[in-house]
Design a protein around this motif. Structure first.
Motif, PDB file in Angstrom:
ATOM      1  N   MET A   1     -19.040 -29.442  26.166  1.00 29.38           N
ATOM      2  CA  MET A   1     -19.085 -30.706  25.469  1.00 29.38           C
ATOM      3  C   MET A   1     -19.099 -31.890  26.440  1.00 29.38           C
ATOM      4  O   MET A   1     -19.617 -32.937  26.114  1.00 29.38           O
ATOM      5  N   ALA A   2     -18.560 -31.702  27.624  1.00 28.72           N
ATOM      6  CA  ALA A   2     -18.542 -32.774  28.617  1.00 28.72           C
ATOM      7  C   ALA A   2     -19.955 -33.137  29.040  1.00 28.72           C
ATOM      8  O   ALA A   2     -20.245 -34.302  29.318  1.00 28.72           O
ATOM      9  N   GLU A   3     -20.846 -32.153  29.060  1.00 27.63           N
ATOM     10  CA  GLU A   3     -22.232 -32.408  29.426  1.00 27.63           C
ATOM     11  C   GLU A   3     -22.908 -33.301  28.388  1.00 27.63           C
ATOM     12  O   GLU A   3     -23.640 -34.223  28.732  1.00 27.63           O
ATOM     13  N   ARG A   4     -22.640 -33.046  27.113  1.00 27.00           N
ATOM     14  CA  ARG A   4     -23.219 -33.870  26.058  1.00 27.00           C
ATOM     15  C   ARG A   4     -22.654 -35.282  26.106  1.00 27.00           C
ATOM     16  O   ARG A   4     -23.374 -36.251  25.908  1.00 27.00           O
ATOM     17  N   ASP A   5     -21.352 -35.395  26.385  1.00 27.17           N
ATOM     18  CA  ASP A   5     -20.733 -36.717  26.491  1.00 27.17           C
ATOM     19  C   ASP A   5     -21.352 -37.508  27.634  1.00 27.17           C
ATOM     20  O   ASP A   5     -21.599 -38.705  27.496  1.00 27.17           O
ATOM     21  N   SER A   6     -21.616 -36.845  28.755  1.00 31.00           N
ATOM     22  CA  SER A   6     -22.213 -37.559  29.885  1.00 31.00           C
ATOM     23  C   SER A   6     -23.644 -37.984  29.557  1.00 31.00           C
ATOM     24  O   SER A   6     -24.086 -39.058  29.961  1.00 31.00           O
ATOM     25  N   PHE A   7     -24.365 -37.164  28.801  1.00 31.02           N
ATOM     26  CA  PHE A   7     -25.716 -37.555  28.397  1.00 31.02           C
ATOM     27  C   PHE A   7     -25.665 -38.724  27.418  1.00 31.02           C
ATOM     28  O   PHE A   7     -26.454 -39.665  27.527  1.00 31.02           O
ATOM     29  N   VAL A  44     -35.478 -35.582  29.041  1.00 34.71           N
ATOM     30  CA  VAL A  44     -34.360 -35.676  29.988  1.00 34.71           C
ATOM     31  C   VAL A  44     -33.196 -34.829  29.493  1.00 34.71           C
ATOM     32  O   VAL A  44     -32.527 -34.159  30.286  1.00 34.71           O
ATOM     33  N   TYR A  45     -32.958 -34.825  28.182  1.00 36.47           N
ATOM     34  CA  TYR A  45     -31.876 -34.016  27.619  1.00 36.47           C
ATOM     35  C   TYR A  45     -32.081 -32.537  27.936  1.00 36.47           C
ATOM     36  O   TYR A  45     -31.128 -31.830  28.292  1.00 36.47           O
ATOM     37  N   LEU A  46     -33.316 -32.073  27.819  1.00 41.74           N
ATOM     38  CA  LEU A  46     -33.596 -30.667  28.117  1.00 41.74           C
ATOM     39  C   LEU A  46     -33.346 -30.341  29.589  1.00 41.74           C
ATOM     40  O   LEU A  46     -32.962 -29.225  29.930  1.00 41.74           O
ATOM     41  N   ALA A  47     -33.563 -31.323  30.457  1.00 42.21           N
ATOM     42  CA  ALA A  47     -33.374 -31.104  31.884  1.00 42.21           C
ATOM     43  C   ALA A  47     -32.018 -31.644  32.369  1.00 42.21           C
ATOM     44  O   ALA A  47     -31.757 -31.649  33.573  1.00 42.21           O
ATOM     45  N   TRP A  48     -31.162 -32.088  31.459  1.00 39.39           N
ATOM     46  CA  TRP A  48     -29.921 -32.760  31.835  1.00 39.39           C
ATOM     47  C   TRP A  48     -29.018 -31.953  32.770  1.00 39.39           C
ATOM     48  O   TRP A  48     -28.502 -32.514  33.742  1.00 39.39           O
ATOM     49  N   ARG A  52     -28.243 -33.817  36.144  1.00 41.29           N
ATOM     50  CA  ARG A  52     -26.859 -34.247  36.374  1.00 41.29           C
ATOM     51  C   ARG A  52     -26.242 -33.579  37.598  1.00 41.29           C
ATOM     52  O   ARG A  52     -25.528 -34.199  38.366  1.00 41.29           O
ATOM     53  N   SER A  53     -26.555 -32.308  37.822  1.00 41.51           N
ATOM     54  CA  SER A  53     -25.914 -31.580  38.912  1.00 41.51           C
ATOM     55  C   SER A  53     -26.601 -31.800  40.260  1.00 41.51           C
ATOM     56  O   SER A  53     -26.000 -31.592  41.293  1.00 41.51           O
ATOM     57  N   GLY A  54     -27.852 -32.246  40.253  1.00 40.80           N
ATOM     58  CA  GLY A  54     -28.590 -32.409  41.498  1.00 40.80           C
ATOM     59  C   GLY A  54     -28.439 -33.797  42.096  1.00 40.80           C
ATOM     60  O   GLY A  54     -27.603 -34.599  41.685  1.00 40.80           O
ATOM     61  N   ASP A  55     -29.269 -34.047  43.087  1.00 39.26           N
ATOM     62  CA  ASP A  55     -29.269 -35.352  43.758  1.00 39.26           C
ATOM     63  C   ASP A  55     -30.186 -36.341  43.040  1.00 39.26           C
ATOM     64  O   ASP A  55     -30.444 -37.421  43.539  1.00 39.26           O
ATOM     65  N   THR A  56     -30.665 -35.969  41.880  1.00 41.08           N
ATOM     66  CA  THR A  56     -31.648 -36.769  41.162  1.00 41.08           C
ATOM     67  C   THR A  56     -31.002 -37.991  40.531  1.00 41.08           C
ATOM     68  O   THR A  56     -29.945 -37.896  39.913  1.00 41.08           O
ATOM     69  N   ASP A  57     -31.665 -39.134  40.680  1.00 44.66           N
ATOM     70  CA  ASP A  57     -31.259 -40.360  40.010  1.00 44.66           C
ATOM     71  C   ASP A  57     -31.690 -40.222  38.549  1.00 44.66           C
ATOM     72  O   ASP A  57     -32.874 -40.132  38.242  1.00 44.66           O
ATOM     73  N   ALA A  58     -30.724 -40.174  37.643  1.00 40.97           N
ATOM     74  CA  ALA A  58     -31.024 -39.904  36.234  1.00 40.97           C
ATOM     75  C   ALA A  58     -31.929 -40.975  35.632  1.00 40.97           C
ATOM     76  O   ALA A  58     -32.874 -40.657  34.911  1.00 40.97           O
ATOM     77  N   PHE A  59     -31.661 -42.246  35.919  1.00 40.09           N
ATOM     78  CA  PHE A  59     -32.510 -43.303  35.376  1.00 40.09           C
ATOM     79  C   PHE A  59     -33.914 -43.207  35.968  1.00 40.09           C
ATOM     80  O   PHE A  59     -34.903 -43.379  35.260  1.00 40.09           O
ATOM     81  N   GLY A  60     -34.014 -42.929  37.251  1.00 37.72           N
ATOM     82  CA  GLY A  60     -35.320 -42.763  37.878  1.00 37.72           C
ATOM     83  C   GLY A  60     -36.092 -41.605  37.263  1.00 37.72           C
ATOM     84  O   GLY A  60     -37.298 -41.689  37.044  1.00 37.72           O
ATOM     85  N   TYR A  61     -35.401 -40.522  36.975  1.00 40.87           N
ATOM     86  CA  TYR A  61     -36.030 -39.362  36.341  1.00 40.87           C
ATOM     87  C   TYR A  61     -36.529 -39.733  34.946  1.00 40.87           C
ATOM     88  O   TYR A  61     -37.650 -39.408  34.561  1.00 40.87           O
ATOM     89  N   ALA A  62     -35.699 -40.440  34.184  1.00 41.99           N
ATOM     90  CA  ALA A  62     -36.092 -40.853  32.834  1.00 41.99           C
ATOM     91  C   ALA A  62     -37.254 -41.842  32.887  1.00 41.99           C
ATOM     92  O   ALA A  62     -38.192 -41.756  32.084  1.00 41.99           O
ATOM     93  N   ARG A  63     -37.199 -42.752  33.824  1.00 44.39           N
ATOM     94  CA  ARG A  63     -38.265 -43.748  33.971  1.00 44.39           C
ATOM     95  C   ARG A  63     -39.584 -43.074  34.324  1.00 44.39           C
ATOM     96  O   ARG A  63     -40.627 -43.376  33.757  1.00 44.39           O
ATOM     97  N   ARG A  64     -39.536 -42.134  35.246  1.00 43.85           N
ATOM     98  CA  ARG A  64     -40.744 -41.411  35.654  1.00 43.85           C
ATOM     99  C   ARG A  64     -41.300 -40.595  34.477  1.00 43.85           C
ATOM    100  O   ARG A  64     -42.506 -40.542  34.261  1.00 43.85           O
TER     101      ARG A  64
END
Length: 186
Positions: A1-7, A44-48, A52-64
């Motif tokens: 559930m923590a993963e969903r909260d972070s998303f 992004v949710y499917l790849a969350w 989240r666990s990698g070095d990926t910038d989440a906003f950058g990933y969503a923007r791309r």
């Protein structure tokens, strides 16, 4: 559930900004922008877990993801005719405030740019990305970003909607694009 909260927290923090990017990329089509953001966030949710666990910038990933979805849509649109069952709305500008009129002017001018020119201008001036970051986001070379940006700004300077001496287009309070023909430092 923590993963969903972070998303959920991520979505609350970035969805409006993604919507703004979608509006600018789609030439002010808010319905198209909403669809782009919804689809981008779904992907992004499917790849969350990976994002989240990698070095990926989440906003950058969503923007791309949003830009890729818009590019795919734009390419499909070019291949077919778009029919609608209703006429475009006419805007009554007599009651419009200065901000709405300015936004309309900017959107009309942005619509005259090519897809790539619009994307470069949005990334460089609205998202405040460097030339290198813009090139990486769009998958093009830095030289292409520079030349595309120069062409786009020249078109904006020549735009009949923006043809006023010392006129400045404000995309957001801290970012202004001088479009006067006298200004050559942009």
């Amino acid at each position: 559930m923590a993963e969903r909260d972070s998303f959920d927290e991520f979505v609350r923090g970035c969805s409006y900004r993604l919507f703004q990017v979608g509006c600018l990329l789609s030439g002010g089509d808010t319905h198209r922008a909403e669809d782009l953001v919804a689809e981008a966030l779904a992907r992004v949710y499917l790849a969350w877990p990976r994002v989240r666990s990698g070095d990926t910038d989440a906003f950058g990933y969503a923007r791309r993801t949003l830009v890729n979805l818009h590019t795919d849509w734009w390419r499909r649109l070019r291949r077919r005719e778009l029919l609608t069952d209703r006429l475009p709305e006419r805007q009554d500008r007599t009651d419009a405030s200065a901000d709405i009129a300015q936004r309309d002017t900017v959107m009309r001018s942005l619509r005259r740019l090519t897809h790539r020119e619009r994307a470069v201008v949005v990334f460089r001036y609205f998202l405040d990305l460097t030339e290198q970051e813009t090139a990486a986001e769009l998958g093009i070379s830095v030289g292409t970003v520079k030349s595309t940006n120069a062409r786009a700004l020249a078109k904006l300077r020549a735009s009949p909607d923006l043809k006023q001496p010392n006129h400045t287009v404000v995309l957001r309070p801290e970012v202004a694009i001088p479009v006067s023909t006298r200004s050559r430092d942009v």
